[in-house]
Design an enzyme around this catalytic site. Sequence first.
Site, PDB file in Angstrom:
ATOM      1  N   ASN A   1       0.632  -1.627   0.268  1.00 41.74           N
ATOM      2  CA  ASN A   1       0.179  -0.012  -0.171  1.00 41.74           C
ATOM      3  C   ASN A   1       0.731   1.539  -0.145  1.00 41.74           C
ATOM      4  OD1 ASN A   1       0.955   1.261   2.801  1.00 41.74           O
ATOM      5  ND2 ASN A   1      -0.389  -1.078   3.302  1.00 41.74           N
TER       6      ASN A   1
ATOM      7  N   ASP B   1      -4.236  -6.274   5.382  1.00 43.71           N
ATOM      8  CA  ASP B   1      -5.671  -7.558   5.933  1.00 43.71           C
ATOM      9  C   ASP B   1      -5.236  -8.829   5.583  1.00 43.71           C
ATOM     10  OD1 ASP B   1      -5.849  -4.632   7.445  1.00 43.71           O
ATOM     11  OD2 ASP B   1      -7.959  -4.183   5.607  1.00 43.71           O
TER      12      ASP B   1
ATOM     13  N   LYS C   1       7.157 -17.084 -11.530  1.00 39.38           N
ATOM     14  CA  LYS C   1       6.304 -15.632 -11.475  1.00 39.38           C
ATOM     15  C   LYS C   1       5.262 -17.272 -12.129  1.00 39.38           C
ATOM     16  CE  LYS C   1       6.553 -12.221 -14.551  1.00 39.38           C
ATOM     17  NZ  LYS C   1       6.644 -11.096 -15.504  1.00 39.38           N
TER      18      LYS C   1
ATOM     19  N   PRO D   1      -2.340 -11.744  10.541  1.00 40.29           N
ATOM     20  CA  PRO D   1      -2.850 -11.537  11.928  1.00 40.29           C
ATOM     21  C   PRO D   1      -3.017  -9.690  12.053  1.00 40.29           C
ATOM     22  CG  PRO D   1      -0.112 -11.647  11.791  1.00 40.29           C
ATOM     23  CD  PRO D   1      -1.564 -12.472  10.434  1.00 40.29           C
ATOM     24  N   ASP D   2      -3.552  -9.740  13.504  1.00 45.40           N
ATOM     25  CA  ASP D   2      -3.853  -8.032  13.496  1.00 45.40           C
ATOM     26  C   ASP D   2      -2.629  -7.881  15.100  1.00 45.40           C
ATOM     27  OD1 ASP D   2      -4.180  -5.981  15.326  1.00 45.40           O
ATOM     28  OD2 ASP D   2      -6.095  -6.146  14.215  1.00 45.40           O
ATOM     29  N   ILE D   3      -1.990  -6.886  14.498  1.00 47.71           N
ATOM     30  CA  ILE D   3      -0.488  -7.118  15.060  1.00 47.71           C
ATOM     31  C   ILE D   3      -0.997  -5.982  15.940  1.00 47.71           C
ATOM     32  CG2 ILE D   3       1.649  -6.235  15.567  1.00 47.71           C
ATOM     33  CD1 ILE D   3       2.033  -6.428  12.356  1.00 47.71           C
TER      34      ILE D   3
ATOM     35  N   PHE E   1      -2.900   3.545  15.760  1.00 47.66           N
ATOM     36  CA  PHE E   1      -3.335   4.375  14.065  1.00 47.66           C
ATOM     37  C   PHE E   1      -4.692   4.266  13.170  1.00 47.66           C
ATOM     38  CE2 PHE E   1      -0.200   8.550  13.659  1.00 47.66           C
ATOM     39  CZ  PHE E   1       0.484   8.200  14.893  1.00 47.66           C
TER      40      PHE E   1
ATOM     41  N   LYS F   1     -12.582   2.215  15.837  1.00 47.68           N
ATOM     42  CA  LYS F   1     -11.702   1.234  16.161  1.00 47.68           C
ATOM     43  C   LYS F   1     -10.660   0.987  17.499  1.00 47.68           C
ATOM     44  CE  LYS F   1      -9.982   0.937  12.081  1.00 47.68           C
ATOM     45  NZ  LYS F   1      -9.149   1.430  10.848  1.00 47.68           N
TER      46      LYS F   1
ATOM     47  N   LYS G   1      -9.717  -2.701  18.961  1.00 53.68           N
ATOM     48  CA  LYS G   1      -8.521  -2.861  19.014  1.00 53.68           C
ATOM     49  C   LYS G   1      -8.462  -2.779  20.860  1.00 53.68           C
ATOM     50  CE  LYS G   1      -7.189  -2.315  14.636  1.00 53.68           C
ATOM     51  NZ  LYS G   1      -6.603  -3.486  14.228  1.00 53.68           N
TER      52      LYS G   1
HETATM   53  O1  C5P Z   1      -8.107  -2.647  11.377  1.00 56.72           O
HETATM   54  P1  C5P Z   1      -7.230  -0.991  10.682  1.00 56.72           P
HETATM   55  O2  C5P Z   1      -6.240  -1.960   9.559  1.00 56.72           O
HETATM   56  O3  C5P Z   1      -7.243  -0.196  10.524  1.00 56.72           O
HETATM   57  O4  C5P Z   1      -6.160  -0.667  12.208  1.00 56.72           O
HETATM   58  C1  C5P Z   1      -4.495   0.141  11.828  1.00 56.72           C
HETATM   59  C2  C5P Z   1      -4.350  -0.426  13.347  1.00 56.72           C
HETATM   60  O5  C5P Z   1      -4.281  -1.117  13.620  1.00 56.72           O
HETATM   61  C3  C5P Z   1      -2.936   0.413  13.004  1.00 56.72           C
HETATM   62  O6  C5P Z   1      -2.283   0.770  14.503  1.00 56.72           O
HETATM   63  C4  C5P Z   1      -2.185  -0.859  12.123  1.00 56.72           C
HETATM   64  O7  C5P Z   1      -0.805  -0.575  12.874  1.00 56.72           O
HETATM   65  C5  C5P Z   1      -3.064  -1.409  13.207  1.00 56.72           C
HETATM   66  N1  C5P Z   1      -2.194  -2.933  12.704  1.00 56.72           N
HETATM   67  C6  C5P Z   1      -1.984  -4.063  13.261  1.00 56.72           C
HETATM   68  N2  C5P Z   1      -1.738  -5.135  12.300  1.00 56.72           N
HETATM   69  C7  C5P Z   1      -3.032  -5.597  11.472  1.00 56.72           C
HETATM   70  C8  C5P Z   1      -4.008  -3.868  11.059  1.00 56.72           C
HETATM   71  C9  C5P Z   1      -4.272  -3.755  11.965  1.00 56.72           C
HETATM   72  O8  C5P Z   1      -1.429  -4.034  14.355  1.00 56.72           O
HETATM   73  N3  C5P Z   1      -2.921  -6.604  10.694  1.00 56.72           N
END
Ligand code: C5P
Length: 410
Positions: free
Chosen positions: A217, A286, A296, A314-316, A336, A350, A354
């Site tokens: 991105n 995501d 390739k 994974p959502d870190i 953020f 959010k 989170k």
């Molecule tokens: O869900 P979204 O991507 O909008 O959330 C943004 C926040 O979550 C940011 O702080 C981003 O660094 C964190 N994030 C993360 N891991 C992910 C997606 C988002 O740490 N897979």
Amino acid sequence: MTDLAGKHFVLGLSGGIACYKAAELCRALIKQGATVQVVMTQAAGQFITPVTMQALSNRPVFGSHDVSGFDAREANGMPHINLSREADAIIVAPCSADFMAKLLHGRADDLLSLMCLARPIGQVPLLLAPAMNREMWAHPATQRNMAQLTADGATILGVGSGFQACGETGDGRMLEPPELLEDIVAFFQPKVLAGRRVLVTAGPTWESIDPVRGITNLSSGKMGFAIARAAREAGAEVTLVAGPVHLPTPRGVRRIDVQSARDMLAATLPCAEQSDVFVATAAVADWRPASTAGEKIKKDGSGHMPQLQFTENPDILATVAQSPRGASGALFCVGFAAESHDLEAHARAKRVRKGVPLLVGNIGPATFGADDNALLLVDAQGTRELARATKLELARKLIAEISTRTGAGA
Ligand code: C5P
């Protein structure tokens, strides 16, 4: 931005080939809003002329023509007193091994060393930028002198490593002017996170489709890098986990480069266990392709793109925030949100989703790649706007907020 507006420095040059870098440092200080009075030792005059330094600083240079320290240009004949008292700091760059040894013993047989000795220790910091051959740098005498100078209240700005004018390679080069500038600016920032460990994620992630393609991105990483820099300026020990970006590492920051979201998670989790603050600015993808092709992927002539299967990453931030350290509040987590519209509503939702005490909203398309931004801080009590400014200015404000909220500055 003029980080040193209103500051006045004595820039002292002792003898060394790095004097040529002092010219650029002088310019850099002035560009940041400072005024500079150059003082040179006689040895420095062997490497660069006072004319050059006068032209750059727009002030006559002291010291070089009258090494005794007396100067008829000052009404009382005491430039060591007058010039040192009006300075916000004395910066000696380059600081030779010999000049260090001199300072250590409190010797004062030239204007610059006299001025360093005569400075009011509590009010006028002394910053030293060593410059010497690697053997001189490594010598126990130099190392001993530096430890003692530090104990005596001087700040040693460190040295660079690499090819030296003498032809040898190693530690002891004077830092480059932009590095010195960054350290000098940092020196004057309030140490509101002194001793704290701060972890920052920044930049995009890269999710491979095949060896030459991937999903990423537009995140430039600038906001996260600015936060890492501001945290370090505030005295924190900072680790920056960075996705693929083209940005220099802020001075004094430990950087771990990663590619994918899973790499970022793997790098982040162990650091989070050791940290007091976690700021997640990374724009983590995501989704990732369910599998990465080993070769390739070729067009098959059908006119259709091959179907890709995706798996959620994974959502870190959520993982860290919900870990025992995050959930207990021992690790203060900041998220953020980069949105394109309805910033406040999305940011509020959010924050809850989170599970973080503080969420920072910004309009993604308006800030990606830019040097400025505007932030909306969202916590359980409500919202607060941080008006448009450079990312570094906003980062400093955010660090001050984090310090207040964690009681670190108390
Ligand atoms: O869900 P979204 O991507 O909008 O959330 C943004 C926040 O979550 C940011 O702080 C981003 O660094 C964190 N994030 C993360 N891991 C992910 C997606 C988002 O740490 N897979």
